[in-house]
Motif scaffolding. Structure first.
Motif, PDB file in Angstrom:
ATOM      1  N   MET A   1      43.270  50.202   8.667  1.00 59.83           N
ATOM      2  CA  MET A   1      43.692  49.849   8.340  1.00 59.83           C
ATOM      3  C   MET A   1      44.563  48.718   7.863  1.00 59.83           C
ATOM      4  N   ARG A   2      44.793  49.022   6.800  1.00 60.52           N
ATOM      5  CA  ARG A   2      45.554  47.473   5.860  1.00 60.52           C
ATOM      6  C   ARG A   2      46.987  46.620   6.479  1.00 60.52           C
ATOM      7  N   ILE A   3      47.018  46.325   7.086  1.00 56.93           N
ATOM      8  CA  ILE A   3      48.061  45.428   7.493  1.00 56.93           C
ATOM      9  C   ILE A   3      48.243  43.694   7.248  1.00 56.93           C
ATOM     10  N   LEU A   4      49.983  43.757   6.244  1.00 58.25           N
ATOM     11  CA  LEU A   4      50.601  43.297   5.353  1.00 58.25           C
ATOM     12  C   LEU A   4      51.316  42.224   5.733  1.00 58.25           C
ATOM     13  N   VAL A   5      51.128  40.333   6.505  1.00 53.99           N
ATOM     14  CA  VAL A   5      52.188  40.736   7.230  1.00 53.99           C
ATOM     15  C   VAL A   5      53.039  39.139   6.411  1.00 53.99           C
ATOM     16  N   LEU A   6      54.427  39.041   6.201  1.00 54.02           N
ATOM     17  CA  LEU A   6      55.471  38.316   5.441  1.00 54.02           C
ATOM     18  C   LEU A   6      55.421  37.307   6.442  1.00 54.02           C
ATOM     19  N   GLY A   7      54.760  36.573   5.317  1.00 51.99           N
ATOM     20  CA  GLY A   7      54.834  34.955   5.806  1.00 51.99           C
ATOM     21  C   GLY A   7      53.801  34.811   6.182  1.00 51.99           C
ATOM     22  N   ALA A   8      54.105  33.036   6.831  1.00 50.80           N
ATOM     23  CA  ALA A   8      52.425  32.612   7.858  1.00 50.80           C
ATOM     24  C   ALA A   8      53.140  31.781   8.872  1.00 50.80           C
ATOM     25  N   GLY A   9      54.651  31.779   9.405  1.00 52.37           N
ATOM     26  CA  GLY A   9      55.344  30.519   9.891  1.00 52.37           C
ATOM     27  C   GLY A   9      55.376  31.143  11.737  1.00 52.37           C
ATOM     28  N   GLY A  10      56.472  30.754  12.158  1.00 49.12           N
ATOM     29  CA  GLY A  10      55.843  30.820  13.995  1.00 49.12           C
ATOM     30  C   GLY A  10      55.951  32.039  13.818  1.00 49.12           C
ATOM     31  N   VAL A  11      56.764  33.412  13.338  1.00 45.26           N
ATOM     32  CA  VAL A  11      56.064  34.382  14.488  1.00 45.26           C
ATOM     33  C   VAL A  11      55.638  35.329  13.232  1.00 45.26           C
ATOM     34  N   GLY A  12      55.350  35.556  11.986  1.00 49.40           N
ATOM     35  CA  GLY A  12      54.509  36.473  11.463  1.00 49.40           C
ATOM     36  C   GLY A  12      52.845  35.177  11.070  1.00 49.40           C
ATOM     37  N   GLY A  13      52.681  34.192  11.761  1.00 43.64           N
ATOM     38  CA  GLY A  13      51.805  33.586  11.519  1.00 43.64           C
ATOM     39  C   GLY A  13      51.319  33.839  12.701  1.00 43.64           C
ATOM     40  N   TYR A  14      52.155  33.802  13.884  1.00 43.75           N
ATOM     41  CA  TYR A  14      51.666  34.191  15.192  1.00 43.75           C
ATOM     42  C   TYR A  14      50.431  35.368  15.946  1.00 43.75           C
ATOM     43  N   PHE A  15      51.286  36.508  15.244  1.00 45.30           N
ATOM     44  CA  PHE A  15      51.194  37.968  15.328  1.00 45.30           C
ATOM     45  C   PHE A  15      49.810  38.389  14.341  1.00 45.30           C
ATOM     46  N   GLY A  16      50.210  37.942  13.283  1.00 44.16           N
ATOM     47  CA  GLY A  16      49.539  38.067  12.046  1.00 44.16           C
ATOM     48  C   GLY A  16      47.663  37.846  12.234  1.00 44.16           C
ATOM     49  N   GLY A  17      48.127  35.872  13.196  1.00 39.64           N
ATOM     50  CA  GLY A  17      46.711  34.920  13.097  1.00 39.64           C
ATOM     51  C   GLY A  17      46.284  35.885  14.622  1.00 39.64           C
ATOM     52  N   ARG A  18      46.781  36.201  15.001  1.00 40.86           N
ATOM     53  CA  ARG A  18      46.006  36.877  16.602  1.00 40.86           C
ATOM     54  C   ARG A  18      45.191  38.683  16.655  1.00 40.86           C
ATOM     55  N   LEU A  19      45.893  39.080  14.776  1.00 41.53           N
ATOM     56  CA  LEU A  19      45.833  40.405  15.241  1.00 41.53           C
ATOM     57  C   LEU A  19      44.177  40.459  14.108  1.00 41.53           C
ATOM     58  N   ALA A  20      44.691  38.961  13.389  1.00 40.75           N
ATOM     59  CA  ALA A  20      43.343  39.161  12.303  1.00 40.75           C
ATOM     60  C   ALA A  20      42.006  37.958  13.810  1.00 40.75           C
ATOM     61  N   GLU A  21      41.886  37.219  14.247  1.00 37.85           N
ATOM     62  CA  GLU A  21      41.398  37.034  15.557  1.00 37.85           C
ATOM     63  C   GLU A  21      40.834  38.162  15.973  1.00 37.85           C
ATOM     64  N   GLN A  22      41.245  39.481  16.004  1.00 38.48           N
ATOM     65  CA  GLN A  22      40.799  40.219  17.019  1.00 38.48           C
ATOM     66  C   GLN A  22      39.723  40.915  15.606  1.00 38.48           C
TER      67      GLN A  22
END
Length: 307
Positions: A1-22
């Motif tokens: 699954m290809r995921i795009l996160v809009l922005g890398a701030g407090g919300v997008g950076g956290y949840f998107g970062g955790r997904l990338a960490e996985q």
């Protein structure tokens, strides 16, 4: 699954970062300045659930890539129009969009722009921000995304998303009543942001003042009357349960709007409180405390624009 996160701030950076960490395939759509910063330092997250740094995969609005399977739409409301425009090249026939904005007025706009079949219900619970170094700082135990189908034909794909995304450090919770949960959070945010910005104080200081608890109750009653008038699917005991939730918050808890005001940043006054007042006026409902709170926010915006 290809995921795009809009922005890398407090919300997008956290949840998107955790997904990338996985190990998930995650790209972040960012502006050029943020892209340069992240290319230098990586995406750094400081969290109660464990710190980490990743080298994020980054794109900008002019990148040429295939449409994504899932988009986490995590912008602020005052960037909504630009975000919708920037995302359109990355939305395909099978793309699902999970909006993580506070409030409700964006939902009809997203459905109109992208098609109802693509837009899920969504909300998140997290206390996070960017520090001066551009790091994501997550400061409370709560960190979850709640999403769900708004139409029966979305239900199977939502179940697949739940299975694919959920993790002990990054909770993606499938709800059968996501629209109700969105309205409930809207009321919670309206009250918490409204009174913490009016008083310029954390929630505990307001609770302990002589009239603070009564103000929480009054504002909740006003907002609940408004959303009931538009037939929003809220529970009968929403005022009581939300008051209890506010009394359970840590003493030093601040709303994100209050933190934005402390940094002299833009706020979501029209999207949150203004939208409710528009509904109140359309239904002939008086909401005196909500009106005072909204005027306070408008005064802040006017003064901030002059500085």
């Amino acid at each position: 699954m290809r995921i795009l996160v809009l922005g890398a701030g407090g919300v997008g950076g956290y949840f998107g970062g955790r997904l990338a960490e996985q190990g998930k395939q995650v790209d972040f759509l960012v502006r050029r300045g943020r892209k340069q910063q992240l290319e230098r330092s990586g995406l750094s997250v400081k969290s109660l659930h464990g710190d980490f740094v990743i080298t994020p995969s980054l794109i900008t609005a002019d990148s040429r890539v295939k449409p994504y399977d899932l988009i986490l739409f995590s912008t602020k409301s005052y960037h909504l129009a630009a975000a919708i425009r920037d995302l359109k090249p990355f939305v395909g026939r099978q793309t699902l969009i999970v909006p993580l904005l506070n409030g409700m007025s964006h939902m009809d706009i997203l459905k109109r722009e992208y098609g109802e079949e693509k837009v899920l219900g969504g909300l998140c619970f997290i206390e996070s921000t960017l520090n001066e170094s551009g790091e994501v700082v997550q400061t409370s135990p709560v960190n979850r995304v709640v999403f769900g189908a708004l139409h029966p034909e979305q239900e199977e794909r939502c179940r697949q998303l739940q299975e694919y995304l959920n993790d002990e450090k990054n909770r993606f919770i499938l709800s059968d009543h996501v629209e109700q949960e969105m309205w409930h959070k809207y009321l919670f945010i309206t009250v918490l942001a409204g009174l913490t910005t009016l008083m310029r104080a954390p929630v505990g200081a307001i609770r302990e003042s002589g009239f603070g608890s009564s103000l929480f109750q009054q504002l909740l009653s006003e907002t609940a009357e408004i959303v009931k008038a538009v037939n929003a699917p809220i529970s009968e005991d929403i005022v009581e349960t939300t008051v209890n939730s506010i009394h359970a918050l840590p003493y030093g808890m601040k709303s994100s709007m209050q933190r934005d005001m402390e940094k002299n940043q833009e706020i979501e006054a029209r999207h949150i409180h203004g939208y409710l007042l528009t509904m109140a006026e359309s239904n002939g409902i008086e909401a005196p405390l909500l009106r005072i709170i909204y005027e306070n926010l408008l005064v802040y915006e006017r003064l901030n624009a002059r500085s």
